[in-house]
Design an enzyme around this catalytic site. Structure first.
Site, PDB file in Angstrom:
ATOM      1  N   GLU A 152       0.113  -1.312   5.624  1.00  0.00           N
ATOM      2  CA  GLU A 152       1.172  -0.906   6.549  1.00  0.00           C
ATOM      3  C   GLU A 152       0.976   0.522   7.017  1.00  0.00           C
ATOM      4  O   GLU A 152       1.215   0.857   8.181  1.00  0.00           O
ATOM      5  CB  GLU A 152       2.546  -1.057   5.861  1.00  0.00           C
ATOM      6  CG  GLU A 152       3.746  -0.858   6.786  1.00  0.00           C
ATOM      7  CD  GLU A 152       4.222   0.576   6.882  1.00  0.00           C
ATOM      8  OE1 GLU A 152       5.052   0.859   7.774  1.00  0.00           O
ATOM      9  OE2 GLU A 152       3.774   1.428   6.072  1.00  0.00           O
TER      10      GLU A 152
ATOM     11  N   ASP B 296       0.832  -1.203   0.000  1.00  0.00           N
ATOM     12  CA  ASP B 296       0.000   0.000   0.000  1.00  0.00           C
ATOM     13  C   ASP B 296       0.869   1.256   0.000  1.00  0.00           C
ATOM     14  O   ASP B 296       2.078   1.208   0.255  1.00  0.00           O
ATOM     15  CB  ASP B 296      -0.928   0.021   1.199  1.00  0.00           C
ATOM     16  CG  ASP B 296      -0.193   0.005   2.535  1.00  0.00           C
ATOM     17  OD1 ASP B 296       0.807  -0.741   2.652  1.00  0.00           O
ATOM     18  OD2 ASP B 296      -0.595   0.730   3.463  1.00  0.00           O
TER      19      ASP B 296
END
Length: 484
Positions: A146, A79
């Site tokens: 994350e 991400d």
């Protein structure tokens, strides 16, 4: 391949980075990048696993002669932080990132670049794709989310990984190895409010703070940068007391792990106080810009007349909000007593949003000391409980305790010295890394984190130093070979 990436070396890394930039991958929306990674593994006929969260694990057999080497896991998160300039029209759920060459750096057109951690993903894919690299049994772990909660690493199965060593590709300074990180926790606040009628014989204004540097709420928290939410609230607090200002709307910041770069408010003021409001805002702007003259040279504080809002926030809630946000801690709370110039504990006043009849405030606390992390969260809670707000804490995540006797660290340092003829920096960082959560699940895992040089991460100023990507690639290949 995008024009800006043509002729960059190593070619395979930049090829995959270009493919990744074309795939929308905001935190909590990693479906497309997860599917891309699964397809990559299957197309290359590697064992490929995925879980219900979207994490992906690809296994590559050892190269000839390395079958008995320790297993190594390469790890990166899929991400990216999605920040853009206020005047940039861009949909992170649909639009591809547009890279721009800027001398020795690669950046993006008005948005975050996604090199955090897209370059780590790209490097891992290039290693999987290269049949000439010498290495032991390889696992490549790509995690989700994350940036907004580390939920991919938190939900990782304790039975997935077989490796003895983990190389995390989420560091932002070439020439350093990270061996420890802070733990963190999010604290969110909700303040209910009532609608109040706008007052007759009044004028509406939009007051804005923009042009701030922003940055990472961990690594950059000690750099003296301004928080747009704190600066705007300071102006509103004074305008309320001295000019009879009433607040209708407020909006500032976006992400819990980014220092707020922009904030704005819609306010009203009695017509007889219009001149005094403008004078106050302009005088405060001069003073605040002088305070931040070295760290925020492009700060802009503006006031402009606007349409009258449909309603105001009730006066009591306005007073409570402005007082509490003024009192709310932001920045460094404590420096380490053992490590010189190392932040131990901090807090970030990340965002202020309005939703229905609630004002929602997001903050995050970090510390390399667990008890201090909890105390920082409680400090924020106590500030807002005094005005009757609802306060909630997230589950948080653990820190990563440094191991200076790590075998992979010694191999990394010696390899770096041989290749680049100088000592690398070995340090812990005041930011969250997935190593803490992975280490909690796999306590015998030997880990280091490193990567190429990135600057301005978590902001539209994010950029990557091109030459350090080649250095990062060469170092990784050499470490894999040295771990035989």
């Amino acid at each position: 391949m995008q024009k800006a990436l043509q002729n960059l070396k190593p070619a395979k890394v930049w090829q995959y980075f270009g493919e990744i930039m074309a795939i929308p991958r905001p935190s909590k929306h990693e479906e497309k990048i997860s599917a891309y990674l699964q397809k990559f593994g299957k197309d290359h006929k590697y064992e490929t696993l995925h879980d219900e969260l979207g994490n992906v694990l690809i296994r590559k057999p050892a190269s000839k002669g390395y079958e008995k080497s320790q297993g190594v896991c390469l790890q990166a998160h899929m991400d990216m932080v999605c920040e853009k300039n206020g005047d940039k029209k861009f949909d992170f759920l649909k639009d591809p990132i547009q890279p721009i060459l800027d001398g020795e750096w690669l950046t993006a057109d008005g948005t975050t670049l996604g090199a955090d951690d897209g370059i780590g993903v790209a490097a891992a894919l290039a290693i999987l794709d290269d049949k000439t690299i010498e290495h032991g049994p390889l696992e490549v772990l790509f995690t989700v989310d994350e940036e907004t909660g580390l939920t991919g690493a938190a939900g990782l199965s304790t039975e997935w990984l077989k490796s003895d060593i983990l190389l995390n590709f989420d560091d932002e300074d070439e020439g350093e190895f990270c061996i420890g990180c802070a733990g963190g926790i999010d604290t969110t606040v909700e303040i209910a409010y009532r609608h109040a009628r706008t007052e007759k014989d009044s004028t509406a204004y939009r007051i804005s703070v923009s042009g701030l540097v922003g940055g990472h709420s961990g690594d950059d928290i000690n750099r003296g940068r301004g928080c747009a939410n704190k600066i705007l609230n300071r102006i509103l607090w004074n305008a309320s007391k001295k000019c009879g200002m009433r607040l209708a709307e407020i909006d500032g910041g976006n992400l819990r792990n980014a220092i707020a770069r922009e904030a704005w408010a819609i306010v009203t003021v009695p017509n007889r106080r219009r001149a005094s409001l403008k004078r106050l805002v302009n005088e405060m702007a001069d003073g605040i810009k002088f305070e931040f003259r070295t760290t925020e040279p492009d700060m802009n504080i503006a006031i402009a007349e606007c349409d009258m809002p449909r309603f105001l926030i009730d006066a009591q809630t306005q007073d409570n909000l402005l007082n509490a946000v003024y009192a709310c801690a932001h920045g460094v709370l404590a420096m380490s007593r053992e490590v010189p110039n190392f932040v131990e504990t901090s807090t970030n006043l990340a965002s202020i949003k309005m939703d229905g009849r609630k004002i929602k405030i997001a903050t995050s606390q970090r510390s390399s000391v667990e008890s201090a992390k909890q105390a920082a969260a409680q400090k924020i809670e106590s500030t807002f409980r005094m005005i009757g707000a609802t306060v909630r804490h997230g589950d948080g995540y653990p820190g990563w305790t440094p191991n200076p006797d790590s075998r992979v660290l010694k191999v990394g340092v010696e390899t770096y010295k041989k290749m680049f003829k100088h000592e690398p920096v070995v340090r812990a960082i005041h930011a969250g890394l997935e190593c803490g959560l992975i280490g909690e699940k796999y306590p015998k895992m030997d880990m280091i984190s490193y990567g190429p040089t990135l600057r301005g991460v978590h902001s539209p100023d994010e950029r990557i130093e091109i030459k350090t990507v080649q250095m990062f690639w060469d170092l990784t290949i050499a470490i894999l070979k040295a771990l035989k």
